[in-house]
Design an enzyme around this catalytic site. Structure first.
Site, mmCIF file in Angstrom:
data_model
loop_
_atom_site.group_PDB
_atom_site.id
_atom_site.type_symbol
_atom_site.label_atom_id
_atom_site.label_comp_id
_atom_site.label_asym_id
_atom_site.label_seq_id
_atom_site.Cartn_x
_atom_site.Cartn_y
_atom_site.Cartn_z
ATOM 1 N N ASP A 1 9.787 -4.600 10.187
ATOM 2 C CA ASP A 1 8.419 -4.271 9.824
ATOM 3 C C ASP A 1 7.809 -5.516 9.165
ATOM 4 O O ASP A 1 8.505 -6.507 8.899
ATOM 5 C CB ASP A 1 8.344 -3.032 8.923
ATOM 6 C CG ASP A 1 6.969 -2.359 9.031
ATOM 7 O OD1 ASP A 1 6.020 -3.006 9.525
ATOM 8 O OD2 ASP A 1 6.815 -1.197 8.607
HETATM 9 C C1 NOJ Z 1 3.297 -2.200 8.753
HETATM 10 C C2 NOJ Z 1 3.532 -0.786 9.187
HETATM 11 O O1 NOJ Z 1 4.536 -0.182 8.379
HETATM 12 C C3 NOJ Z 1 3.961 -0.667 10.641
HETATM 13 O O2 NOJ Z 1 4.030 0.692 10.978
HETATM 14 C C4 NOJ Z 1 3.008 -1.407 11.504
HETATM 15 O O3 NOJ Z 1 3.360 -1.255 12.855
HETATM 16 C C5 NOJ Z 1 3.014 -2.870 11.096
HETATM 17 N N1 NOJ Z 1 2.560 -2.970 9.721
HETATM 18 C C6 NOJ Z 1 2.147 -3.720 11.994
HETATM 19 O O4 NOJ Z 1 0.823 -3.454 11.786
#
Ligand code: NOJ
Length: 768
Positions: A305
């Site tokens: 993430d």
């Molecule tokens: C953080 C989020 O937790 C995740 O779900 C998302 O896909 C990413 N950012 C990218 O935007």
């Protein structure tokens, strides 16, 4: 031109290399056999291997590096300084993927750098959060889940993929399959609710919708099951917080939707920000290597993430960025989203022997495999054709699919005084509340691709029906409307407009009150310690109700709300979530009875935040019942009931359904057949979600008091009946023990069937 030649040269060499692969005595290459056995495409595997053999260590690590676009972020803002560096890395072939770059033109420009200016010309995979639609937006996923309509959900993902793919995107960071029992957590809006069975079915539908049958088609994109794992169990409901849970909950509640996503062929997984039992998920080889890539044979790739590799330092798990990169790579995180640590440290870590090059090869192979499957090597620009983009984005086909999904997602929570459906002529209707005239909030939280102001507001939807007189009064506006994805909402306290609302109510036959949550009250980073309506809206609701009690509360929200006062006093309540681009049209069709509501709650609504986590499939405890009136020694609160405000699976219709003739037959080893007759006993035709629950009464690891194990959407004309049959097999009757082994134990089961998890129509059977 020279650079384009590089690409052609690299590609030709790769093909040539495959053609000369080793052969065994069957004439097939040895790898071909292995690939086929693992369900892989041998042709792609050969191409991947040969391309891999041409790559330098740095180029392989480059494939494992993902940067955000330079103008849009969905995480903490990266420093200005690294933009130039990103370009430099892109040109060197040190970037395998970009996120937050959209639009055929923009993606083409970027792809050209990767394809024409790098040594091997490997195309980028372009990721984006297409979570509930891209430019044309569907209901938030929690809302979609309330439909229990797997076909509609699959279709919603399918059109989202089509629209996104036409804008250059070939990979979505969805579905989010995190089970959650905590309404405080802002991201419950993004999942399918609290139940692993329903969550698994929906995970499958979404993966199939995004990916279709052919990943290389121009209308399909790679899915990403996230956040692996236990991100939906943050302590105290606070986003990014610690998850601490035992093996029983991990295997039986958290993991099943991920497993379903993998079984459905999800090509990527995203790990999660949280630590699980002391190990940050990003650095957890038990989750990523042992379970996902080992037990489940997942052959796609895992992306971290946003910055989660670097966050292992703050977790207190890695002493610096280099150690974090080492831990993540060794644990099986294949791609680094925006922590920049792989590109900075992995090469040296391999040279030092701290990370095996075999791990780098494995990660690169997985990433290249998905790029080949997407058809990006055949035509890197296939997803970014401006003419196609203009034809597809916002097309009638997509609008129709999101409207259909939106109607099906609405849940009727209460309907007294026969206020609904509204008659179509002769009424004076007062519409009150800022959300009624809001064309942005219905787009929900993950609306990055959509333009603000593009949803059909409730007011517009109502105005399409011309027979009644509509008077709109905004009343006090509780929040500032336009808010950036990364910024906190500010709540207003001014009561300006309250009196006007009250006097409009006095003159109306019916009052529609659009209240609840602004879309940006839920979503990432938006946990709340209170889950009631904000005080200003509550005051407005009470004041209007005192002026005219014929109130229909049209709730928009992204999480279960504790709306006790409304439930006690307001005669009709319609749960509409954040319904997407077609929101107003869908709500109006339901209010007027052109669509008879059929949704059922995918998550329990508590009476008070103190009950959270509250969920229907809880364990019994040793003291589940009040021994005698007033005695305290049993599992309860002294100041609150044990029951929820609205249970899981609950939802009304304009008609009514009756269940009878519950029968259990065909009982054998690990099997039983359950049948029940459902009758539409009301005046309207409608659809009922018939739900089947079981309880494994005694087991070697205690089982929940009820578990959903089947459901079917049954359309019935007024007066009609249908007998619904469910087969219970070892898939439904077993569970994971505390070693993570799936077992079915002989013994007694209770079975419950009905229109919600609180049904009391039950029977029993025993398997040997
Ligand atoms: C953080 C989020 O937790 C995740 O779900 C998302 O896909 C990413 N950012 C990218 O935007």
């Amino acid at each position: 031109m020279k650079t384009r030649l590089n690409y052609v040269w690299g590609y030709a060499l790769a093909v040539l290399f495959c053609a000369c692969g080793n052969t065994n005595d069957t004439g097939k290459s040895a790898d071909t056999n292995v690939a086929s056995q693992q369900g892989l495409n041998p042709d792609i595997e050969r191409k991947v291997d040969s391309l891999l053999s041409l790559m330098t260590l740095e180029e392989k690590i480059g494939q494992m590096n993902q940067y955000t676009g330079f103008w849009e972020v969905t995480g903490p803002t990266p420093s200005e300084g690294n933009q130039a560096l990103k370009y430099e890395h892109l040109k060197k072939g040190w970037v395998g993927s970009m996120l937050n770059v959209t639009g055929a033109k923009e993606v083409t420009a970027l792809q050209k750098i990767a394809v024409e200016e790098t040594r091997l010309g490997i195309p980028l995979i372009i990721g984006f959060d297409v979570v509930h639609g891209y430019k044309t937006v569907s209901p938030i996923p929690l809302g979609e889940a309330a439909s229990w309509d797997l076909e509609a959900i699959q279709r919603s993902a399918e059109v989202a993929a089509k629209e996104a793919a036409a804008s250059g995107i070939n990979w979505t960071f969805a579905p989010m399959v995190d089970i959650s029992r905590d309404a405080r957590w802002g991201r419950v809006m993004e999942g399918a609710g609290e139940d692993p069975f329903l969550g698994s079915k929906i995970a499958t539908a979404r993966v199939q919708g995004f990916q279709g049958n052919d990943l290389s088609s121009n209308s399909t994109i790679a899915a990403c099951a996230k956040h692996f794992a236990a991100y939906g169990f943050p302590e105290s409901g606070k986003d990014y917080n610690t998850a601490d849970l035992g093996t029983s909950t991990l295997y039986n509640v958290v993991l099943p939707p991920f497993k379903a996503a993998n079984d459905a062929g999800a090509r990527t997984f995203m790990n999660s920000f949280n630590e699980l039992n002391g190990i940050p998920a990003t650095g957890d080889s038990f989750l990523q290597r042992q379970i996902l890539k080992g037990d489940w044979n997942f052959n796609g790739f895992v992306v971290s993430d946003w910055g989660s590799i670097g966050e292992m330092i703050a977790h207190g798990y890695a002493k610096d960025g280099k150690v974090a990169a080492k831990i993540a790579a060794n644990a099986g995180s294949d791609m680094d989203m925006e922590s920049h640590l792989y590109v900075e440290h992995l090469s040296q870590l391999v040279k030092d022997g701290a990370v095996k090059e075999a791990y780098i090869d494995d990660a690169t192979r997985r990433i290249l495999r998905v790029k080949y499957e997407l058809g990006l090597f055949e035509d890197p620009y296939k997803y970014s054709n401006e003419t196609n983009e203009a034809n597809v984005v916002g097309s009638t086909e997509i609008q129709e699919a999101v409207l259909d999904m939106a109607k099906k997602s609405i849940v009727l929570l209460k309907n007294e005084k026969q206020l609904l459906p509204l008659q179509k002529e002769g009424l004076n209707i007062a519409v009150i509340g800022a959300l009624a005239n809001d064309k942005t909030s219905p787009l929900g939280n993950w609306r990055l691709g959509a333009k603000n102001g593009t949803a059909v507001s409730l007011l517009e939807g109502l105005q399409a029906y011309e027979g009644n007189t509509i008077t709109y009064v905004q009343g006090p506006n509780f929040v500032e409307n336009d808010i950036a994805f990364s910024r906190q909402l500010e709540f207003n306290t001014s009561k300006k407009g309250l009196e006007e609302a009250v006097s409009a109510a006095k003159n109306a036959d019916v009052v529609l009150m659009a209240l609840g949550e602004h879309a940006m009250q839920t979503g990432e980073g938006r946990s709340q310690a209170n889950i009631e309506m904000d005080p200003l809206q509550q005051e407005l609701l009470e004041a209007v109700y005192n002026a005219n009690s014929n109130v229909v509360l049209v709730l928009s929200n992204g999480r279960p709300l504790a709306i006790n006062w409304a439930n006690e006093n307001i005669p009709a309540i319609l749960e509409t979530w954040h319904l997407g681009t077609q929101s107003g049209n869908a709500i109006a069709q339901v209010l007027y009875g052109d669509y008879n509501p059929s949704g059922k709650l995918p998550m329990t609504f508590p009476r008070s935040v103190g009950q959270v986590p509250i969920y229907y499939n809880h364990k019994s405890s040793g003291r589940p019942n009040e021994p005698s009136p007033g005695e305290v020694f049993w599992s309860h609160y002294t100041d609150e009931s044990n029951t929820p405000l609205y249970p899981f699976g609950y939802g009304l219709s304009y008609t009514s359904f009756e269940y009878n003739n519950l029968q259990v037959s065909n009982i054998g080893k690990n099997r039983a057949t359950i049948s029940v007759t459902v009758t539409n006993t009301g005046a309207y035709s409608g659809k009922e979600v018939v739900q089947l629950y079981i309880q494994d009464i005694f087991a070697s690891v205690t089982r929940p008091v009820k578990e959903l194990k089947g459901f079917e959407m049954v359309p019935l004309e007024s007066g009609a009946s249908k007998t619904v049959t469910f087969s219970l097999t070892e898939k439904e009757l077993g569970f994971y023990d505390n070693q993570g082994k799936y077992i079915v134990e002989p013994g007694g089961f209770k079975v419950f069937v009905g229109g919600s998890s609180t049904t009391d129509l039950e029977s029993k059977f025993t398997i040997n």
